[in-house]
Design a protein around this motif. Structure first.
Motif: not given
Length: 588
Positions: A16-26
């Motif tokens: 969940v944290l990785m998905a949130a981080a990826a979306y935030g970076l994008a």
């Protein structure tokens, strides 16, 4: 919460944290940095391929960019042909296209290792580069770019897609890591001989590692083709395979976080050098120094991170026990007592192991000369002799590592070696002939649970594992093998061998390095092995007190020949044995 839920919950939270981080970076990064982040993730996918073949299986591969080039070429060709499905379909096809080449380059690995294998793989990378340079990628001369399907048209969308592919590869490898195949790769890294002796085909393990590695590298090449839209041969320079290997070693790419960190470092170091006007070649120096440091320490960045986290969890567990008023350690007694079991049955039993006329020659030196002995079912039989008597050569001949010189080796009445040759080591192990080694060959990359299940070649509950360890090894199933001392690891190898329930277990000096009290406890434990596991034991030992305590029969070798056989008390009193083995002359 059940114990098994802990890792699942941690992985779910990390996802969940990785998905949130990826979306935030994008969503938050400028377009240029999104492109760099995309490059880092694609490099991470490539590094995961090296994590399989180099990090887990311990083989040197300097041709990953060649596999990536094959994947990119396949993607470009599928794009030119207009194969439906777009990158969603082309990615797995690109990976599959690289697999035959992975198997091809894996064939030399069956006999080569180290620098010789490195030269072969680098030569393959150079060959692919020459071929790709001479024949341009499909669509380049016509100006046809690799199209992205709907939903992936923008760089931000494609970045999230790359993150998804990275995560999918990481999860798949984590699942494989828990299987016997994954355990075989890590065992292979430690010792090919021990892997074969555990009943695993070494060629199969090597080829599967190269095949999986090539598939993942081919997928990374397809992602690169989708990122750049048009690729050329210089995007896959053979020198980049060397750099990728160095980064994989430095970062510890056999773990997903190590591959991701390695990909990020590759992009960030290059970008920093560009901004400061430093030649890009210095990045290679940085990664080479990092790889040397990792090899010196014996671990990469991800290994160090995981070790720190394990240490932190252990400290928390100790504090929690103290807060509950108990300072006890893990529920593993230092000398857990094995259950009392009846002694082996009377004579008249069939032979578990029978050898006749076994000879081993090294050039003009005869190490074993026509040796024959029989180990009955339910018997613990000793094999002793002075250094250089031929014990190790005999064990190697029995287990299949050297030819038996035309002699006969039968396991449970079935011939595994004879006049027409013998079966492979792993097939003898599956037939019921298991062995341990004088040197420590237990793979330190596994946990106790993973190793015992790998060695036993069957599913075992934690209760069965704990029972197998009782009275032998002071360790819990969840303990990492790397945390055990050498003596405990050697006894763990004995436990794994016997949990396989073979017809006969050949134990090569299991008491080496043990104290007197530990040796006595091992002797009592070995006496109960036939009744407990249904296995006969051939015990090779220099500790005569242990042989007397554990064995009902003993064979003495000297200069490759049998000089005495029988009960220990009678054999050790024979003048020839006193003279040859103990260095004593018989009393007048």
């Amino acid at each position: 919460m059940r114990p098994a839920d802990g890792p699942v919950a941690r992985w779910a939270a990390a996802g969940v944290l990785m998905a949130a981080a990826a979306y935030g970076l994008a969503a938050g990064l400028p377009a240029y940095w999104v492109f760099l982040a995309m490059s880092a993730v694609i490099s991470g996918v490539l590094l995961q391929s090296l994590g399989v073949v180099a990090g887990q299986a311990g083989m040197v591969s300097l041709c990953q960019m060649a596999f990536a080039a094959i994947g990119a070429w396949t993607t470009a060709q599928l794009n030119v042909w207009g194969v439906p499905g777009g990158l969603y379909v082309w990615l797995p096809l690109a990976g599959l296209a690289a697999v035959p080449f992975g198997l091809l380059i894996g064939l030399p690995a069956l006999r080569l290792r180290g620098v010789h294998l490195a030269i072969v793989t680098l030569g393959f990378a150079a060959t692919v580069d020459v071929v790709m340079a001479a024949n341009s990628f499909p669509g380049v001369s016509q100006g046809v770019v690799v199209s992205r399907p709907a939903g992936l048209t923008s760089d931000r969308q494609f970045f999230l897609f790359c993150c998804g592919v990275f995560a999918l590869v990481a999860v798949a490898l984590a699942v494989v890591r828990r299987t016997r195949l994954g355990a075989s790769w890590r065992a292979l890294k430690e010792s090919e001989r021990a892997t074969a002796a555990a009943g695993t085909s070494v060629p199969g393990a090597k080829l599967s590692a190269f095949a999986v590695s090539a598939f993942i590298a081919g997928v990374s090449g397809a992602l690169l083709a989708g990122q750049l839209a048009m690729v050329v041969s210089r995007n896959f320079d053979p020198g980049q395979s060397l750099v990728a290997y160095a980064v994989a070693v430095m970062a510890g790419a056999h773990h997903a976080e190590g591959a991701l960190v390695g990909g990020a470092l590759g992009v960030l170091v290059s970008e920093l050098l560009r901004r400061f006007g430093v030649p890009q070649q210095w990045a290679n120096v940085v990664f080479a120094v990092g790889a040397v440091q990792a090899m010196t320490q014996g671990s990469g960045m991800s290994d160090g991170l995981r070790a720190a986290l394990r240490s932190r969890r252990a400290r928390r567990a100790r504090r929690a026990r103290r807060s509950r008023g108990s300072g006890a350690g893990p529920d593993v007694p230092a000398a857990a007592a094995a259950p009392e079991l009846p002694a082996p049955g009377p004579d008249g039993r069939p032979p578990a192991l029978r050898i006749e006329g076994v000879s081993v020659r090294y050039g003009q030196v005869v190490a074993v000369d026509g040796v024959g002995l029989t180990v009955l079912a339910g018997e613990v039989h000793g094999l002793v002799g002075p250094n250089g008597a031929g014990k190790s050569s005999l064990v190697d001949a029995i287990s299949g590592f050297v030819p038996a010189g035309g002699g006969l080796v039968e396991v449970g009445g079935v011939a595994v070696a004879g006049a027409r040759g013998g079966t492979a080591v792993h097939r003898r192990a599956r037939a019921g002939l298991r062995r341990t080694f004088q040197q420590d060959r237990v793979p330190v990359g596994l946990s106790v649970r993973e190793y015992l299940r790998f060695a036993a070649r069957r599913a075992l509950s934690d209760a069965e594992l704990a029972e197998g360890l009782a009275g032998l090894v002071a360790a819990a199933p969840g303990d990492p093998i790397a945390a055990l001392d050498v003596g405990s690891r050697r006894l763990l190898e004995v436990a794994g061998t016997l949990l396989a329930r073979p017809a006969v277990a050949v134990l090569d000096e299991p008491a080496a390095g043990l104290g007197h009290a530990e040796s006595e406890r091992l002797g009592a434990w070995l006496r109960r092995v036939p009744a407990r596991y249904g296995a006969a034991v051939l015990l090779i030992e220099h500790d005569l007190d242990l042989v007397r305590a554990a064995c009902t029969g003993v064979t003495v070798l000297d200069f490759g020949r049998v000089i005495a056989q029988g009960p220990p008390a009678e054999v050790f009193a024979e003048p020839g044995v006193l003279r040859a083995y103990l260095g004593q002359e018989p009393a007048a």
